[in-house]
Design a protein around this motif. Structure first.
Motif, PDB file in Angstrom:
ATOM      1  N   HIS A 136     -45.684   5.274   6.397  1.00 27.83           N
ATOM      2  CA  HIS A 136     -46.034   5.654   5.026  1.00 27.83           C
ATOM      3  C   HIS A 136     -47.549   5.663   4.841  1.00 27.83           C
ATOM      4  N   ILE A 137     -48.218   4.647   5.345  1.00 29.15           N
ATOM      5  CA  ILE A 137     -49.678   4.571   5.205  1.00 29.15           C
ATOM      6  C   ILE A 137     -50.339   5.699   5.988  1.00 29.15           C
ATOM      7  N   ARG A 138     -49.870   5.936   7.224  1.00 27.22           N
ATOM      8  CA  ARG A 138     -50.453   6.995   8.060  1.00 27.22           C
ATOM      9  C   ARG A 138     -50.268   8.391   7.456  1.00 27.22           C
ATOM     10  N   THR A 139     -49.184   8.602   6.743  1.00 26.03           N
ATOM     11  CA  THR A 139     -48.895   9.950   6.250  1.00 26.03           C
ATOM     12  C   THR A 139     -49.133  10.049   4.751  1.00 26.03           C
ATOM     13  N   CYS A 140     -48.211   9.562   3.967  1.00 25.50           N
ATOM     14  CA  CYS A 140     -48.273   9.736   2.505  1.00 25.50           C
ATOM     15  C   CYS A 140     -49.562   9.191   1.907  1.00 25.50           C
ATOM     16  N   VAL A 141     -49.892   7.962   2.227  1.00 23.91           N
ATOM     17  CA  VAL A 141     -51.071   7.340   1.614  1.00 23.91           C
ATOM     18  C   VAL A 141     -52.345   8.049   2.069  1.00 23.91           C
ATOM     19  N   ALA A 142     -52.503   8.232   3.377  1.00 22.94           N
ATOM     20  CA  ALA A 142     -53.719   8.862   3.898  1.00 22.94           C
ATOM     21  C   ALA A 142     -53.885  10.278   3.355  1.00 22.94           C
ATOM     22  N   ASP A 143     -52.818  11.059   3.367  1.00 23.72           N
ATOM     23  CA  ASP A 143     -52.915  12.436   2.886  1.00 23.72           C
ATOM     24  C   ASP A 143     -53.222  12.500   1.393  1.00 23.72           C
ATOM     25  N   ASN A 144     -52.619  11.616   0.614  1.00 26.57           N
ATOM     26  CA  ASN A 144     -52.894  11.609  -0.820  1.00 26.57           C
ATOM     27  C   ASN A 144     -54.338  11.230  -1.106  1.00 26.57           C
ATOM     28  N   ILE A 145     -54.860  10.269  -0.378  1.00 24.49           N
ATOM     29  CA  ILE A 145     -56.263   9.876  -0.579  1.00 24.49           C
ATOM     30  C   ILE A 145     -57.182  11.034  -0.206  1.00 24.49           C
TER      31      ILE A 145
ATOM     32  N   ASP B 219     -47.395  15.598  -0.619  1.00 24.01           N
ATOM     33  CA  ASP B 219     -47.408  16.071  -2.005  1.00 24.01           C
ATOM     34  C   ASP B 219     -45.981  16.090  -2.524  1.00 24.01           C
ATOM     35  N   LYS B 220     -45.055  16.539  -1.679  1.00 21.28           N
ATOM     36  CA  LYS B 220     -43.650  16.550  -2.056  1.00 21.28           C
ATOM     37  C   LYS B 220     -43.175  15.122  -2.303  1.00 21.28           C
ATOM     38  N   CYS B 221     -43.641  14.198  -1.474  1.00 24.93           N
ATOM     39  CA  CYS B 221     -43.254  12.796  -1.588  1.00 24.93           C
ATOM     40  C   CYS B 221     -43.607  12.267  -2.972  1.00 24.93           C
ATOM     41  N   GLN B 222     -44.765  12.610  -3.471  1.00 26.80           N
ATOM     42  CA  GLN B 222     -45.210  12.095  -4.760  1.00 26.80           C
ATOM     43  C   GLN B 222     -44.531  12.793  -5.930  1.00 26.80           C
ATOM     44  N   SER B 223     -44.248  14.087  -5.808  1.00 28.06           N
ATOM     45  CA  SER B 223     -43.706  14.806  -6.954  1.00 28.06           C
ATOM     46  C   SER B 223     -42.211  14.589  -7.135  1.00 28.06           C
TER      47      SER B 223
ATOM     48  N   GLY C 210     -57.501  13.456  -2.882  1.00 21.65           N
ATOM     49  CA  GLY C 210     -58.065  12.972  -4.140  1.00 21.65           C
ATOM     50  C   GLY C 210     -57.103  12.221  -5.041  1.00 21.65           C
ATOM     51  N   ASN C 211     -55.916  11.931  -4.567  1.00 23.74           N
ATOM     52  CA  ASN C 211     -54.938  11.204  -5.370  1.00 23.74           C
ATOM     53  C   ASN C 211     -55.024   9.713  -5.045  1.00 23.74           C
ATOM     54  N   ASP C 212     -55.959   9.038  -5.685  1.00 21.99           N
ATOM     55  CA  ASP C 212     -56.158   7.613  -5.433  1.00 21.99           C
ATOM     56  C   ASP C 212     -55.096   6.735  -6.087  1.00 21.99           C
ATOM     57  N   GLU C 213     -54.253   7.307  -6.957  1.00 20.50           N
ATOM     58  CA  GLU C 213     -53.181   6.519  -7.586  1.00 20.50           C
ATOM     59  C   GLU C 213     -52.203   5.980  -6.554  1.00 20.50           C
ATOM     60  N   VAL C 214     -52.151   6.641  -5.403  1.00 26.20           N
ATOM     61  CA  VAL C 214     -51.249   6.198  -4.340  1.00 26.20           C
ATOM     62  C   VAL C 214     -51.634   4.790  -3.863  1.00 26.20           C
ATOM     63  N   ILE C 215     -52.877   4.411  -4.046  1.00 25.53           N
ATOM     64  CA  ILE C 215     -53.319   3.058  -3.658  1.00 25.53           C
ATOM     65  C   ILE C 215     -52.639   2.026  -4.545  1.00 25.53           C
ATOM     66  N   ASP C 216     -52.590   2.292  -5.844  1.00 23.90           N
ATOM     67  CA  ASP C 216     -51.912   1.373  -6.766  1.00 23.90           C
ATOM     68  C   ASP C 216     -50.425   1.261  -6.420  1.00 23.90           C
ATOM     69  N   GLU C 217     -49.819   2.394  -6.077  1.00 26.46           N
ATOM     70  CA  GLU C 217     -48.413   2.389  -5.679  1.00 26.46           C
ATOM     71  C   GLU C 217     -48.218   1.539  -4.421  1.00 26.46           C
ATOM     72  N   LEU C 218     -49.112   1.679  -3.458  1.00 23.47           N
ATOM     73  CA  LEU C 218     -49.033   0.895  -2.223  1.00 23.47           C
ATOM     74  C   LEU C 218     -49.186  -0.594  -2.514  1.00 23.47           C
ATOM     75  N   VAL C 219     -50.141  -0.947  -3.349  1.00 24.08           N
ATOM     76  CA  VAL C 219     -50.353  -2.354  -3.711  1.00 24.08           C
ATOM     77  C   VAL C 219     -49.100  -2.920  -4.378  1.00 24.08           C
ATOM     78  N   ALA C 220     -48.511  -2.165  -5.302  1.00 20.25           N
ATOM     79  CA  ALA C 220     -47.289  -2.617  -5.981  1.00 20.25           C
ATOM     80  C   ALA C 220     -46.148  -2.796  -4.981  1.00 20.25           C
ATOM     81  N   THR C 221     -46.042  -1.872  -4.034  1.00 21.66           N
ATOM     82  CA  THR C 221     -44.998  -1.975  -3.009  1.00 21.66           C
ATOM     83  C   THR C 221     -45.206  -3.219  -2.145  1.00 21.66           C
TER      84      THR C 221
END
Length: 102
Positions: A73-82, A6-10, A85-96
């Motif tokens: 990043h996928i194991r922690t930030c992406v998985a935890d955000n999903i 959560d800190k990572c995203q904010s 309920g924060n599916d926007e992290v998927i778009d961020e991952l795709v862009a990255t």
């Protein structure tokens, strides 16, 4: 409940475990040594193909670093955000990934 991702995203920072931090810094130190070695080869007029072989090794080391960081990043930030309920992290991952594949 706020977690490290959560800190990572904010604020776009991530709390890393001591082990992850040490692994990443060790890899970067080795890569830095490789780059310094390449500079010395140029300064000492080393043969072109010898320099190119070392550049290829440094590129491979950077790619390996990127793979390790991306996996974490996928194991922690992406998985935890999903999970939260924060599916926007998927778009961020795709862009990255698109930037990494240029």
């Amino acid at each position: 409940m706020e977690n490290e991702c959560d800190k990572c995203q904010s604020c776009k920072k991530k709390e890393r475990s001591e082990g992850e931090y040490k692994r990443l810094i060790n890899r970067l130190n080795r890569i830095s040594g490789q780059i310094n070695g390449i500079r010395k080869m140029v300064e000492n007029s080393a043969y072109c193909t010898d320099i190119l072989v070392q550049v290829a090794a440094a590129n491979a080391a950077l790619n390996s670093f990127s793979k390790e960081l991306l996996a974490e990043h996928i194991r922690t930030c992406v998985a935890d955000n999903i999970k939260n309920g924060n599916d926007e992290v998927i778009d961020e991952l795709v862009a990255t990934l698109q930037k990494m594949m240029k």
